[in-house]
Design a protein around this motif. Sequence first.
Motif, PDB file in Angstrom:
ATOM      1  N   LEU A  14       0.825  -1.201   0.000  1.00  0.00           N
ATOM      2  CA  LEU A  14       0.000   0.000   0.000  1.00  0.00           C
ATOM      3  C   LEU A  14       0.862   1.255   0.000  1.00  0.00           C
ATOM      4  CD1 LEU A  14      -2.827  -1.026   2.483  1.00  0.00           C
ATOM      5  CD2 LEU A  14      -3.101  -0.499   0.056  1.00  0.00           C
ATOM      6  N   ALA A  15       1.932   1.237   0.792  1.00  0.00           N
ATOM      7  CA  ALA A  15       2.818   2.402   0.852  1.00  0.00           C
ATOM      8  C   ALA A  15       3.495   2.637  -0.488  1.00  0.00           C
ATOM      9  CB  ALA A  15       3.867   2.204   1.950  1.00  0.00           C
ATOM     10  N   LEU A  16       3.934   1.543  -1.112  1.00  0.00           N
ATOM     11  CA  LEU A  16       4.625   1.663  -2.386  1.00  0.00           C
ATOM     12  C   LEU A  16       3.688   2.195  -3.452  1.00  0.00           C
ATOM     13  CD1 LEU A  16       7.237   1.194  -3.888  1.00  0.00           C
ATOM     14  CD2 LEU A  16       6.582  -1.181  -4.229  1.00  0.00           C
ATOM     15  N   ALA A  17       2.461   1.689  -3.495  1.00  0.00           N
ATOM     16  CA  ALA A  17       1.501   2.155  -4.490  1.00  0.00           C
ATOM     17  C   ALA A  17       1.162   3.617  -4.275  1.00  0.00           C
ATOM     18  CB  ALA A  17       0.231   1.310  -4.428  1.00  0.00           C
ATOM     19  N   GLY A  18       1.128   4.057  -3.021  1.00  0.00           N
ATOM     20  CA  GLY A  18       0.693   5.412  -2.717  1.00  0.00           C
ATOM     21  C   GLY A  18       1.725   6.483  -2.967  1.00  0.00           C
ATOM     22  N   CYS A  19       3.004   6.113  -3.178  1.00  0.00           N
ATOM     23  CA  CYS A  19       4.022   7.157  -3.304  1.00  0.00           C
ATOM     24  C   CYS A  19       4.488   7.343  -4.735  1.00  0.00           C
ATOM     25  CB  CYS A  19       5.217   6.854  -2.404  1.00  0.00           C
ATOM     26  SG  CYS A  19       6.129   5.376  -2.872  1.00  0.00           S
ATOM     27  N   ALA A  20       3.839   6.697  -5.701  1.00  0.00           N
ATOM     28  CA  ALA A  20       4.218   6.900  -7.097  1.00  0.00           C
ATOM     29  C   ALA A  20       4.060   8.373  -7.448  1.00  0.00           C
ATOM     30  CB  ALA A  20       3.329   6.051  -8.001  1.00  0.00           C
ATOM     31  N   THR A 128      11.364   1.123 -12.133  1.00  0.00           N
ATOM     32  CA  THR A 128      10.220   1.812 -12.725  1.00  0.00           C
ATOM     33  C   THR A 128       8.973   1.385 -11.965  1.00  0.00           C
ATOM     34  OG1 THR A 128       9.779   0.064 -14.332  1.00  0.00           O
ATOM     35  CG2 THR A 128      11.303   1.803 -15.013  1.00  0.00           C
ATOM     36  N   THR A 129       7.906   2.130 -12.149  1.00  0.00           N
ATOM     37  CA  THR A 129       6.645   1.765 -11.500  1.00  0.00           C
ATOM     38  C   THR A 129       6.178   0.397 -11.966  1.00  0.00           C
ATOM     39  OG1 THR A 129       6.024   4.093 -11.282  1.00  0.00           O
ATOM     40  CG2 THR A 129       4.252   2.473 -11.155  1.00  0.00           C
ATOM     41  N   GLU A 130       6.461   0.062 -13.229  1.00  0.00           N
ATOM     42  CA  GLU A 130       6.080  -1.241 -13.751  1.00  0.00           C
ATOM     43  C   GLU A 130       7.015  -2.344 -13.271  1.00  0.00           C
ATOM     44  OE1 GLU A 130       6.780   1.433 -15.626  1.00  0.00           O
ATOM     45  OE2 GLU A 130       4.713   2.115 -15.939  1.00  0.00           O
ATOM     46  N   THR A 134       9.981   2.810  -8.484  1.00  0.00           N
ATOM     47  CA  THR A 134      11.026   3.813  -8.660  1.00  0.00           C
ATOM     48  C   THR A 134      11.876   3.856  -7.393  1.00  0.00           C
ATOM     49  OG1 THR A 134       9.820   5.679  -7.721  1.00  0.00           O
ATOM     50  CG2 THR A 134       9.394   5.165 -10.041  1.00  0.00           C
ATOM     51  N   ARG A 135      13.026   4.470  -7.495  1.00  0.00           N
ATOM     52  CA  ARG A 135      13.899   4.531  -6.332  1.00  0.00           C
ATOM     53  C   ARG A 135      13.268   5.386  -5.229  1.00  0.00           C
ATOM     54  NH1 ARG A 135      19.953   5.587  -8.249  1.00  0.00           N
ATOM     55  NH2 ARG A 135      20.346   4.772  -6.153  1.00  0.00           N
ATOM     56  N   ALA A 136      12.549   6.431  -5.624  1.00  0.00           N
ATOM     57  CA  ALA A 136      11.855   7.250  -4.624  1.00  0.00           C
ATOM     58  C   ALA A 136      10.763   6.439  -3.930  1.00  0.00           C
ATOM     59  CB  ALA A 136      11.258   8.489  -5.290  1.00  0.00           C
ATOM     60  N   GLU A 137      10.056   5.618  -4.685  1.00  0.00           N
ATOM     61  CA  GLU A 137       9.017   4.771  -4.100  1.00  0.00           C
ATOM     62  C   GLU A 137       9.617   3.776  -3.111  1.00  0.00           C
ATOM     63  OE1 GLU A 137       6.007   4.779  -7.984  1.00  0.00           O
ATOM     64  OE2 GLU A 137       7.274   3.052  -7.575  1.00  0.00           O
ATOM     65  N   LEU A 138      10.733   3.169  -3.510  1.00  0.00           N
ATOM     66  CA  LEU A 138      11.386   2.212  -2.617  1.00  0.00           C
ATOM     67  C   LEU A 138      11.900   2.904  -1.357  1.00  0.00           C
ATOM     68  CD1 LEU A 138      13.331   0.085  -5.265  1.00  0.00           C
ATOM     69  CD2 LEU A 138      11.351  -0.648  -3.931  1.00  0.00           C
ATOM     70  N   GLU A 139      12.456   4.100  -1.526  1.00  0.00           N
ATOM     71  CA  GLU A 139      12.961   4.826  -0.367  1.00  0.00           C
ATOM     72  C   GLU A 139      11.839   5.122   0.634  1.00  0.00           C
ATOM     73  OE1 GLU A 139      15.292   8.982   0.755  1.00  0.00           O
ATOM     74  OE2 GLU A 139      14.648   8.603  -1.304  1.00  0.00           O
ATOM     75  N   LYS A 140      10.647   5.387   0.119  1.00  0.00           N
ATOM     76  CA  LYS A 140       9.503   5.693   0.987  1.00  0.00           C
ATOM     77  C   LYS A 140       9.180   4.541   1.939  1.00  0.00           C
ATOM     78  CE  LYS A 140       7.541   9.755  -0.032  1.00  0.00           C
ATOM     79  NZ  LYS A 140       7.104  10.733   0.988  1.00  0.00           N
ATOM     80  N   PRO A 153      18.899   7.054 -15.645  1.00  0.00           N
ATOM     81  CA  PRO A 153      17.861   7.590 -16.527  1.00  0.00           C
ATOM     82  C   PRO A 153      17.821   9.107 -16.457  1.00  0.00           C
ATOM     83  CG  PRO A 153      16.890   6.859 -14.482  1.00  0.00           C
ATOM     84  CD  PRO A 153      18.360   6.536 -14.376  1.00  0.00           C
ATOM     85  N   THR A 154      17.068   9.706 -17.358  1.00  0.00           N
ATOM     86  CA  THR A 154      16.926  11.160 -17.343  1.00  0.00           C
ATOM     87  C   THR A 154      16.190  11.634 -16.096  1.00  0.00           C
ATOM     88  OG1 THR A 154      14.936  10.900 -18.706  1.00  0.00           O
ATOM     89  CG2 THR A 154      16.996  11.395 -19.847  1.00  0.00           C
ATOM     90  N   ALA A 155      15.361  10.777 -15.529  1.00  0.00           N
ATOM     91  CA  ALA A 155      14.660  11.078 -14.273  1.00  0.00           C
ATOM     92  C   ALA A 155      14.327   9.766 -13.596  1.00  0.00           C
ATOM     93  CB  ALA A 155      13.386  11.880 -14.536  1.00  0.00           C
ATOM     94  N   ASP A 156      14.249   9.771 -12.277  1.00  0.00           N
ATOM     95  CA  ASP A 156      13.927   8.558 -11.538  1.00  0.00           C
ATOM     96  C   ASP A 156      12.619   7.964 -12.055  1.00  0.00           C
ATOM     97  OD1 ASP A 156      13.997   6.547  -9.586  1.00  0.00           O
ATOM     98  OD2 ASP A 156      12.866   7.766  -8.156  1.00  0.00           O
ATOM     99  N   GLY A 157      12.648   6.669 -12.320  1.00  0.00           N
ATOM    100  CA  GLY A 157      11.456   5.989 -12.795  1.00  0.00           C
ATOM    101  C   GLY A 157      11.387   5.846 -14.302  1.00  0.00           C
ATOM    102  N   GLU A 158      12.256   6.554 -15.031  1.00  0.00           N
ATOM    103  CA  GLU A 158      12.283   6.406 -16.480  1.00  0.00           C
ATOM    104  C   GLU A 158      12.926   5.066 -16.850  1.00  0.00           C
ATOM    105  OE1 GLU A 158      11.002   8.470 -18.913  1.00  0.00           O
ATOM    106  OE2 GLU A 158      10.058   9.426 -17.185  1.00  0.00           O
ATOM    107  N   GLY A 159      12.619   4.565 -18.011  1.00  0.00           N
ATOM    108  CA  GLY A 159      13.086   3.241 -18.411  1.00  0.00           C
ATOM    109  C   GLY A 159      14.362   3.250 -19.210  1.00  0.00           C
ATOM    110  N   GLN A 160      14.658   2.099 -19.802  1.00  0.00           N
ATOM    111  CA  GLN A 160      15.928   1.870 -20.480  1.00  0.00           C
ATOM    112  C   GLN A 160      16.107   2.755 -21.714  1.00  0.00           C
ATOM    113  OE1 GLN A 160      17.789  -0.134 -18.780  1.00  0.00           O
ATOM    114  NE2 GLN A 160      19.585   0.049 -20.096  1.00  0.00           N
ATOM    115  N   LYS A 161      15.011   3.242 -22.279  1.00  0.00           N
ATOM    116  CA  LYS A 161      15.106   4.070 -23.485  1.00  0.00           C
ATOM    117  C   LYS A 161      15.280   5.552 -23.155  1.00  0.00           C
ATOM    118  CE  LYS A 161      14.508   0.574 -26.259  1.00  0.00           C
ATOM    119  NZ  LYS A 161      15.640   0.085 -27.092  1.00  0.00           N
TER     120      LYS A 161
END
Length: 341
Positions: A14-20, A128-130, A134-140, A153-161
Amino acid sequence: MPWRITAPLSVLLLALAGCAGDGAGPEAATASGAATVANCGVAVPAGTPPTRIFAAFHNGIEAVYALGAGDRLVGAAYLDNPLLPGYAGQFHPDRQKPAYYPEEYPSREEVLRLDPDFVVSGFTGAFTTEGLGTRAELEKIGIGSYLFSQYCPTADGEGQKSLAENDVSLDGVYRDLTDLGRVLGVPARAEALVATMRQTVAGVEGKLAGVKRPAVAMLNRPGGGELRVFGAGDVATTIIEKAGGVQVFDDVPGRLTRIGTEELIRRKPDVIVVPACCGADVGPGGARSVIDALKADPALANVPAIRDGRTYAVTFAEVTPGVRNADAVANLAALLHPERF
């Protein structure tokens, strides 16, 4: 901040889903004034070492073992090739030490079930959320993280592309291993590892003075489909150059970029290198089918590498940023310049 919190799995989910999309930055990790390591824009605590580590991808797994933290692995995902012999004896997935997932990384729920307090990943797709979050979500939820910086990545949560302009030099690899050693609480071991790697590369360079540098194409054909090349902006190019070669696809960005057969013919590589992948039991011989197909293609008969029998198999693990890169330089240099070795 603590490395992890203790809570039922349902609460963590629940915490992980809520901090996206929360946008928490590195300031949260530095608020206490504790020592940190900057990693892809994230401040990773380097005070209290993590005790339960999940490692994703081959280079992440081997880095943890090389730094002497293999006994802290609770889970590992996706080996490209067999582990190095020095680590294989510590890897017992049949006994769930660690739990092993051969198909990239498992679900977020499965990783949280292992109760890690830290995740090391060789590629950004895990964060990534998928993916695992994301690293911010995990940190939460109290889970620290480290990402090999070639894949920032260009921003936390962005993918390989969506990779940033990253350092793909061996110095970048050395910095990653040194920083990860600090985070894991083994700085001296990390420094010794990097010193050995530097010595290996210096020894190779000392033997290559004045060599004629062949044009090298490093490529693969996943699933027998289109040709893909390891191009510029990848540590594979650094390895080619340190080994006394010239990257023939120096204007093609990224790793495993699609090309046509006509483009390979036009580039006229003197040497073709095929990294074998993927699986815990796949050695260099795993590249044989790709090499045989290249040799059998009549359209490629006049490509210098095919004509002169200069096609070689290596492993995917050694051309991915990590502890194998110095030996990869030595191995490739011996193939390109056997007269010097």
